[in-house]
Structure formats: C-alpha cells, structure tokens
Design an enzyme around this catalytic site. Structure first.
Site, PDB file in Angstrom:
ATOM      1  N   LEU A 149       0.801  -1.222   0.000  1.00 23.11           N
ATOM      2  CA  LEU A 149       0.000   0.000   0.000  1.00 23.11           C
ATOM      3  C   LEU A 149       0.834   1.273   0.000  1.00 23.11           C
ATOM      4  CD1 LEU A 149      -2.854  -1.088   2.450  1.00 23.11           C
ATOM      5  CD2 LEU A 149      -2.736  -1.287  -0.041  1.00 23.11           C
ATOM      6  N   CYS A 150       2.148   1.144  -0.204  1.00 21.83           N
ATOM      7  CA  CYS A 150       3.001   2.333  -0.315  1.00 21.83           C
ATOM      8  C   CYS A 150       2.867   2.948  -1.707  1.00 21.83           C
ATOM      9  CB  CYS A 150       4.467   1.962  -0.072  1.00 21.83           C
ATOM     10  SG  CYS A 150       4.913   1.831   1.660  1.00 21.83           S
ATOM     11  N   HIS A 151       2.933   4.274  -1.751  1.00 22.22           N
ATOM     12  CA  HIS A 151       2.888   4.972  -3.040  1.00 22.22           C
ATOM     13  C   HIS A 151       4.251   4.893  -3.732  1.00 22.22           C
ATOM     14  CE1 HIS A 151      -0.564   6.718  -0.918  1.00 22.22           C
ATOM     15  NE2 HIS A 151      -1.061   6.964  -2.098  1.00 22.22           N
ATOM     16  N   MET A 187       8.764   5.090   5.057  1.00 21.37           N
ATOM     17  CA  MET A 187       8.901   3.690   4.671  1.00 21.37           C
ATOM     18  C   MET A 187      10.143   3.463   3.817  1.00 21.37           C
ATOM     19  SD  MET A 187       6.648   2.117   6.281  1.00 21.37           S
ATOM     20  CE  MET A 187       7.159   0.555   5.567  1.00 21.37           C
ATOM     21  N   GLU A 188      10.495   4.448   3.005  1.00 17.16           N
ATOM     22  CA  GLU A 188      11.694   4.317   2.173  1.00 17.16           C
ATOM     23  C   GLU A 188      12.955   4.275   3.036  1.00 17.16           C
ATOM     24  OE1 GLU A 188       8.503   4.993  -0.455  1.00 17.16           O
ATOM     25  OE2 GLU A 188       9.024   6.024   1.407  1.00 17.16           O
ATOM     26  N   ASP A 202      23.228 -11.769   5.038  1.00 21.69           N
ATOM     27  CA  ASP A 202      23.502 -12.684   3.915  1.00 21.69           C
ATOM     28  C   ASP A 202      25.000 -12.811   3.657  1.00 21.69           C
ATOM     29  OD1 ASP A 202      22.744 -14.219   1.449  1.00 21.69           O
ATOM     30  OD2 ASP A 202      23.763 -12.513   0.508  1.00 21.69           O
TER      31      ASP A 202
END
Length: 233
Positions: A149-151, A187-188, A202
């Site tokens: 739901l992020c733009h 969010m970014e 990793d």
C-alpha cells in the site's frame, strides 16, 4: 448519590422511549430533565439533549454541535483501512506537495568472531559494508514494490551509512530518504536500513547463524501536514 437515584424511580420512564415521533421524543426528554432537576436540585452537566429529531425515513438526527463533539472525540482510525475493514491505498491527490525527509536506523549484532572477519575483510563474499550500502539504496527505491500500500515515490536523495561498533561487535546502519511530494518517505528510509541489514546477514551467514538484526526504527521525519518529528532519546 447513586443509591438515591435508584430509589427515586421515574413514573413516566416506561413510555419515555416508546415514542415513535420526533415531537413526542423531544417532549419526553424535556419531561425527564425536569424530573432530574427536581431530584438533584438542578440539571446534570451531561444531561439529555432535547434536540433530537427524526427524518422521513426514521433515522435519528442530532444537532450540529453534538455531532461535531462526537466526531472530535472518536479515536483516530487507520488510514489504510476502509469503512468496511478492507485494505485500501490512501488517496493523496488532495494533499499539497512539500519537501519531505526521513531518517531511520537499525543494528546488526555480529558477535566478535564475525565482527573481526568483517573488519579485516576476510569473508568469502567480499566487502560486506560496501555491498550492504548499495543494497540499502536499491531497497529504498523499490519500497512500493515490496510494501503493497506504499505509493510509488520519486526519490530525490537516498543515503545509507554503515559503521562498525567494536563495543558490542555490531554494524550500526543509518538510512535517509528525501523527496518533494504528497506523501512521506518514512517507509523508504526504514526499507533502506532493513535491506542493508539483511544484506549484512547474507554476507556473513556462512560464518555464523546467530547474527541478529535489531532496533529497526524511525529516528526523524519532516515535511507534510504533521510537520517535524524526532524520536525521544
């Protein structure tokens, strides 16, 4: 006082809520208020309001002041949840564009053995911090593909910094994202540090499976309607 209320009884209370018209309901409420005043010597501060009425389809209407108070006292609802509970993408078209910035951080606990290998660049996959830095920047740019739901935001700046901390044998990661747009870049920034932390894992997992990624959090954001926010230390 509560016992006194129970002991008093209201002779008209049975017919009070059986009224089916706005006129009868308003009169019954007024009558009840008079009875309350006679018992307590005055009106209650949160007493009944006589402004209720019904429209043609029988739906109760309230006066404007009461309805505004009701809306203001409601708890904020999640913006990504629709009126019926379904997930939705927020419509940001009415918002004004502004400069937006966000900084996030996280920590990767390596343990002394793996820490020493990273410090001396002796891991089989090579430069841990260099690869993780590029991965974090790429992660920020792909946030809308990872979080449903992020733009899709056109980023103007992404920064990812990694620092070895010998005190707790960790990698400290800080990420920053910026844009000029109608929605924030928290969010970014969070995705940048998370992807960088996962990349460190990793790169090092062959040497240890006990590595932990911790304290993923937003540190600061600016821009938009809510303005600046800083995490309290």
């Amino acid at each position: 006082m509560f016992r006194r209320w129970l002991a008093v009884g209201f002779p008209h209370s049975r017919r009070l809520f059986s009224s089916k018209t706005g006129h009868d309901l308003g009169g019954a409420i007024a009558e009840l208020n008079k009875e309350i005043e006679s018992v307590f010597g005055g009106p209650l501060s949160n007493g009944f309001s006589g402004s209720a009425n019904e429209d043609a389809v029988g739906k109760t209407q309230f006066d404007e002041s009461n309805s505004k108070d009701f809306v203001m006292n409601q708890e904020p609802r999640l913006t990504h949840v629709g009126s019926t509970g379904e997930a939705q993408m927020v419509d940001v078209s009415p918002k004004e564009s502004s400069k937006r910035n966000a900084i996030a951080s996280c920590k990767v606990l390596l343990g002394q053995q793996v820490f020493d290998l990273v410090l001396s660049n002796q891991l089989a996959k090579g430069d841990v911090l260099g690869v993780a830095k590029i991965a974090g920047i790429s992660g920020a740019k792909h946030t809308s593909s990872l979080i449903p739901l992020c733009h899709n935001i056109v980023l103007t700046h992404v920064r990812v910094d990694l620092r070895l901390n010998a005190e707790d044998f960790s990698v400290e990661i800080e990420g920053e994202a910026a844009c000029t747009g109608k929605t924030g870049v928290e969010m970014e920034a969070l995705t940048a540090v998370t992807v960088a932390g996962l990349t460190v894992y990793d790169m090092c997992k062959a040497a240890s499976k006990d590595i932990r990624i911790t304290d993923v959090r937003l540190e600061h954001k600016s821009g938009g309607k809510s303005g600046d926010w800083f995490r309290k230390k």
